[in-house]
Design a protein around this motif. Structure first.
Motif, mmCIF file in Angstrom:
data_model
loop_
_atom_site.group_PDB
_atom_site.id
_atom_site.type_symbol
_atom_site.label_atom_id
_atom_site.label_comp_id
_atom_site.label_asym_id
_atom_site.label_seq_id
_atom_site.Cartn_x
_atom_site.Cartn_y
_atom_site.Cartn_z
ATOM 1 N N VAL A 154 31.242 34.854 47.819
ATOM 2 C CA VAL A 154 30.610 34.699 46.513
ATOM 3 C C VAL A 154 29.975 35.901 46.396
ATOM 4 O O VAL A 154 29.848 36.481 45.687
ATOM 5 N N SER A 155 28.635 36.155 47.141
ATOM 6 C CA SER A 155 28.809 37.431 46.622
ATOM 7 C C SER A 155 29.181 38.699 46.603
ATOM 8 O O SER A 155 28.792 39.207 45.707
ATOM 9 N N GLN A 156 30.533 38.352 47.117
ATOM 10 C CA GLN A 156 30.886 39.802 46.664
ATOM 11 C C GLN A 156 31.961 39.938 44.689
ATOM 12 O O GLN A 156 32.215 40.189 44.982
ATOM 13 N N TRP A 157 32.037 38.298 44.719
ATOM 14 C CA TRP A 157 32.636 37.878 44.039
ATOM 15 C C TRP A 157 31.634 38.412 42.374
ATOM 16 O O TRP A 157 31.967 38.852 42.183
ATOM 17 N N LEU A 158 30.504 37.909 43.055
ATOM 18 C CA LEU A 158 29.504 38.373 42.154
ATOM 19 C C LEU A 158 29.161 39.611 41.873
ATOM 20 O O LEU A 158 29.347 40.173 41.005
ATOM 21 N N PHE A 159 29.063 40.154 43.506
ATOM 22 C CA PHE A 159 28.931 42.366 42.887
ATOM 23 C C PHE A 159 30.035 42.972 42.113
ATOM 24 O O PHE A 159 29.741 43.310 41.253
ATOM 25 N N ALA A 160 31.094 42.612 42.150
ATOM 26 C CA ALA A 160 32.387 42.700 42.092
ATOM 27 C C ALA A 160 31.928 42.531 40.489
ATOM 28 O O ALA A 160 32.521 43.915 39.737
ATOM 29 N N ALA A 161 32.118 41.382 39.972
ATOM 30 C CA ALA A 161 32.402 41.290 38.621
ATOM 31 C C ALA A 161 31.261 42.359 37.873
ATOM 32 O O ALA A 161 31.287 42.477 36.681
ATOM 33 N N MET A 162 29.467 41.605 38.290
ATOM 34 C CA MET A 162 28.708 42.346 37.637
ATOM 35 C C MET A 162 28.460 44.146 37.592
ATOM 36 O O MET A 162 28.140 44.426 36.519
ATOM 37 N N PHE A 163 29.238 44.633 39.222
ATOM 38 C CA PHE A 163 29.615 46.038 39.586
ATOM 39 C C PHE A 163 30.315 46.740 37.838
ATOM 40 O O PHE A 163 30.370 47.633 37.574
ATOM 41 N N GLY A 164 31.059 45.847 37.326
ATOM 42 C CA GLY A 164 32.837 45.774 37.009
ATOM 43 C C GLY A 164 31.764 45.906 35.426
ATOM 44 O O GLY A 164 32.451 46.655 34.895
ATOM 45 N N LEU A 165 31.313 45.134 35.015
ATOM 46 C CA LEU A 165 30.454 45.094 33.908
ATOM 47 C C LEU A 165 30.018 45.568 34.223
ATOM 48 O O LEU A 165 29.508 46.890 32.339
ATOM 49 N N MET A 174 38.670 52.300 39.045
ATOM 50 C CA MET A 174 39.448 51.950 40.347
ATOM 51 C C MET A 174 37.989 52.524 41.409
ATOM 52 O O MET A 174 38.397 51.981 42.264
ATOM 53 N N VAL A 175 38.272 53.855 40.905
ATOM 54 C CA VAL A 175 37.811 54.647 42.764
ATOM 55 C C VAL A 175 36.409 54.040 42.608
ATOM 56 O O VAL A 175 35.962 53.856 43.688
ATOM 57 N N ILE A 176 35.645 54.353 41.209
ATOM 58 C CA ILE A 176 34.399 53.875 41.920
ATOM 59 C C ILE A 176 34.423 52.513 41.912
ATOM 60 O O ILE A 176 33.022 52.097 42.594
ATOM 61 N N LEU A 177 34.994 51.775 41.525
ATOM 62 C CA LEU A 177 34.884 49.937 41.782
ATOM 63 C C LEU A 177 35.362 49.505 42.869
ATOM 64 O O LEU A 177 34.036 48.876 44.520
ATOM 65 N N ALA A 178 36.396 50.791 43.778
ATOM 66 C CA ALA A 178 36.787 50.736 45.157
ATOM 67 C C ALA A 178 35.833 50.712 46.333
ATOM 68 O O ALA A 178 35.199 49.938 47.204
ATOM 69 N N THR A 179 34.911 52.173 45.748
ATOM 70 C CA THR A 179 33.493 52.683 46.800
ATOM 71 C C THR A 179 32.351 51.896 46.994
ATOM 72 O O THR A 179 32.162 51.325 48.138
ATOM 73 N N GLY A 180 32.210 50.920 45.405
ATOM 74 C CA GLY A 180 31.136 49.964 45.492
ATOM 75 C C GLY A 180 31.590 48.581 46.311
ATOM 76 O O GLY A 180 30.771 48.458 47.214
ATOM 77 N N GLY A 181 32.831 47.994 46.451
ATOM 78 C CA GLY A 181 33.393 47.455 46.790
ATOM 79 C C GLY A 181 33.758 48.169 48.153
ATOM 80 O O GLY A 181 32.680 46.927 49.199
ATOM 81 N N ILE A 182 33.591 48.539 48.654
ATOM 82 C CA ILE A 182 33.844 48.900 50.162
ATOM 83 C C ILE A 182 32.421 49.293 50.887
ATOM 84 O O ILE A 182 31.832 48.234 52.299
ATOM 85 N N ILE A 183 31.309 49.570 50.450
ATOM 86 C CA ILE A 183 30.172 49.217 50.834
ATOM 87 C C ILE A 183 28.887 47.998 50.390
ATOM 88 O O ILE A 183 28.961 47.988 51.531
ATOM 89 N N PHE A 184 29.092 47.907 49.522
ATOM 90 C CA PHE A 184 28.813 46.011 49.736
ATOM 91 C C PHE A 184 29.008 45.223 50.886
ATOM 92 O O PHE A 184 28.891 45.134 51.414
ATOM 93 N N THR A 185 30.519 45.673 51.208
ATOM 94 C CA THR A 185 31.230 44.501 51.776
ATOM 95 C C THR A 185 30.536 45.075 53.654
ATOM 96 O O THR A 185 30.405 44.397 53.920
ATOM 97 N N LEU A 186 30.135 46.200 53.649
ATOM 98 C CA LEU A 186 29.803 46.952 54.777
ATOM 99 C C LEU A 186 28.645 46.617 55.184
ATOM 100 O O LEU A 186 28.453 45.939 56.595
ATOM 101 N N TRP A 187 27.598 46.492 54.319
ATOM 102 C CA TRP A 187 26.762 45.618 53.796
ATOM 103 C C TRP A 187 26.614 44.414 54.664
ATOM 104 O O TRP A 187 25.344 44.031 55.733
ATOM 105 N N LEU A 188 27.576 43.368 53.854
ATOM 106 C CA LEU A 188 27.580 42.136 54.519
ATOM 107 C C LEU A 188 27.760 42.433 55.667
ATOM 108 O O LEU A 188 27.470 41.363 56.861
ATOM 109 N N ILE A 189 28.467 43.085 56.404
ATOM 110 C CA ILE A 189 29.185 43.002 57.935
ATOM 111 C C ILE A 189 28.329 43.482 59.041
ATOM 112 O O ILE A 189 27.734 42.864 59.727
ATOM 113 N N LEU A 190 27.510 44.714 58.182
ATOM 114 C CA LEU A 190 26.861 45.330 59.233
ATOM 115 C C LEU A 190 24.844 45.141 59.410
ATOM 116 O O LEU A 190 24.472 45.567 59.999
#
Length: 448
Positions: free
Chosen positions: A105-116, A323-339
């Protein structure tokens, strides 16, 4: 009901898959990349397809095949899925369920709001729903990307289909490449003692093959061939549920122009309903879950081939920097979730569970399994067992968020979506902290 899968398209996709598997077996570079054959086949299809060389004789409707295969995938999953009791979920996989819910859920929210954010501040001409194409591609793979792409296309934004499929393809590469870096980092931090390196794999593992002496049966025969072939009945159920998913989704969507029910929702629920009836009538004694699981696997592989082959390069050129900016942000956010989040929620074997979650949060469940086998080849951590238990209640949330988030972001209901999402995360955190943790403590006291 859309046009059916054309024999020409299936033949081309099958040929590409065979070529890709042969290349995967004989080229060490592809083996070291842990590249799935279906992804390689899709990339060949993209290279030789209408987007570039225009050499392959795809039919004019080959892009619609991804939608049909998505419905077949979720119909097959529904036919193979039991609904576990809340007690079993809480006792066996409560923390993993809670973490998966918060992560998805947080990944969806982050991606949606980062895109916005980036569309509002830097590219106001772009569609504000661009962020959901990232989460659809990363978390759900080509299946969810197709669903979200179809929804956005129905709302009037066709480019969302290509963006979602592209993020799904990128996610598979990110899943493995960054996953291997995470393993190296974990080794240095002392979280794991060792992992299965490429050099330590035997030749069959490197090539993606199974030793002849270790090859399991695909399914069990549950019916006499004097009457009917067992696989024919299983295939009939998959086809019928898939067809029903289109009929029911179209019917339910006809009540309002603003609501579009995805076929994967009706397919998954219909499959589960058929399974419940089968169990009530003891017909399940003559059904084989492995047959349904393989049907889902076949649908996934061909879905990936058609999905990647349908990507429009001209669309990507227009959206490249966002897309590059979105993907980079998504990777960093997901790494935070995992680590950061995972070790605070998952307890014992947190790294194995977190690494598996990284796999499906960026690529697919298959990518998560591949990474898990590298760090835990003997499956000592029982992560997959817990994931199966936690999957069904978690999938209900996925159905809602995949169906509604694109509509909300496209129609400007941004803060309503954020409010609902954050409220759900707060509820999950409360349940994890004050219910699941308490149950885990009680179970530990009983075992001692």
């Amino acid at each position: 009901m859309p046009q059916g899968l054309m024999l020409t398209d299936l033949a081309i996709a099958g040929f590409l898959l065979l070529i890709a598997k042969i290349l995967r077996v004989h080229l060490p570079l592809l083996q070291r990349m842990y590249l799935p054959s279906a992804v390689l086949a899709g990339l060949i299809g993209l290279l030789l397809g209408p987007a570039l060389a225009n050499f392959l004789p795809w039919t004019n409707t080959f892009t619609a095949n991804a939608g049909i295969l998505t419905a077949a995938l979720f119909s097959s999953l529904g036919l193979a899925t039991d609904l576990p009791s809340p007690r079993i979920v809480a006792k066996r996989a409560g923390s993993l369920w809670a973490f998966n819910q918060i992560a998805s859920v947080s990944q969806w929210l982050f991606a949606a709001m980062f895109g916005l954010f980036i569309t509002t501040c830097f590219w106001p001409a772009l569609n504000p729903a661009i962020g959901v194409t990232l989460s659809a591609g990363f978390m759900g793979g080509h299946g969810s990307a197709t669903v979200v792409g179809d929804i956005l296309t129905g709302l009037g934004w066709e480019d969302g289909f290509t963006l979602g499929l592209t993020f799904a393809t990128i996610g598979i590469f990110v899943s493995i490449s960054v996953g291997m870096l995470i393993l190296q980092f974990a080794l240095r931090m002392g979280w794991i003692d060792t992992f299965t390196t490429f050099a330590s794999m035997d030749k069959h593992q490197r090539k993606g093959l199974i030793k002849p002496s270790e090859q399991p049966s695909v399914m069990k025969d549950t019916m006499s061939s004097l009457s009917v072939d067992s696989f024919a009945i299983h295939a009939a159920l998959v086809v019928l549920v898939t067809a029903f998913s289109f009929v029911s989704a179209n019917y339910l969507s006809s009540f309002s122009e603003n609501v579009q029910i995805p076929t994967f929702v009706t397919g998954f629920l219909a499959g589960m309903f058929v399974r419940i009836i089968a169990k009530r009538t003891n017909a399940n004694l003559y059904l084989c879950d492995e047959a349904f699981n393989h049907a889902a696997g076949i649908s996934t592989d061909y879905l990936i081939i058609f999905g990647i082959s349908a990507i429009k390069i001209t669309v990507l050129a227009h959206y490249l920097l966002p897309m590059v900016i979105l993907a980079t942000g998504g990777i960093i956010f997901t790494l935070w979730l995992i680590l950061w989040v995972a070790p605070r929620m998952l307890g014992k074997d947190w790294f194995e569970k977190g690494l598996f979650t990284w796999g499906w949060l960026t690529g697919t469940v298959a990518m998560g399994i591949a990474l898990l086998r590298i760090v835990d080849p003997n499956m000592r951590s029982k992560v997959l067992d817990d994931y199966v238990i936690a999957y069904v209640p978690g999938s209900i949330t996925d159905i809602f968020i995949i169906s509604l988030m694109p509509i909300a972001m496209y129609n400007g209901m941004h803060w309503q979506a954020v409010g609902v999402g954050l409220s759900y995360i707060a509820i999950v955190l409360f349940v994890w902290r004050f219910v699941l943790n308490r149950n885990a403590w009680v179970n530990q006291q009983e075992n001692t």
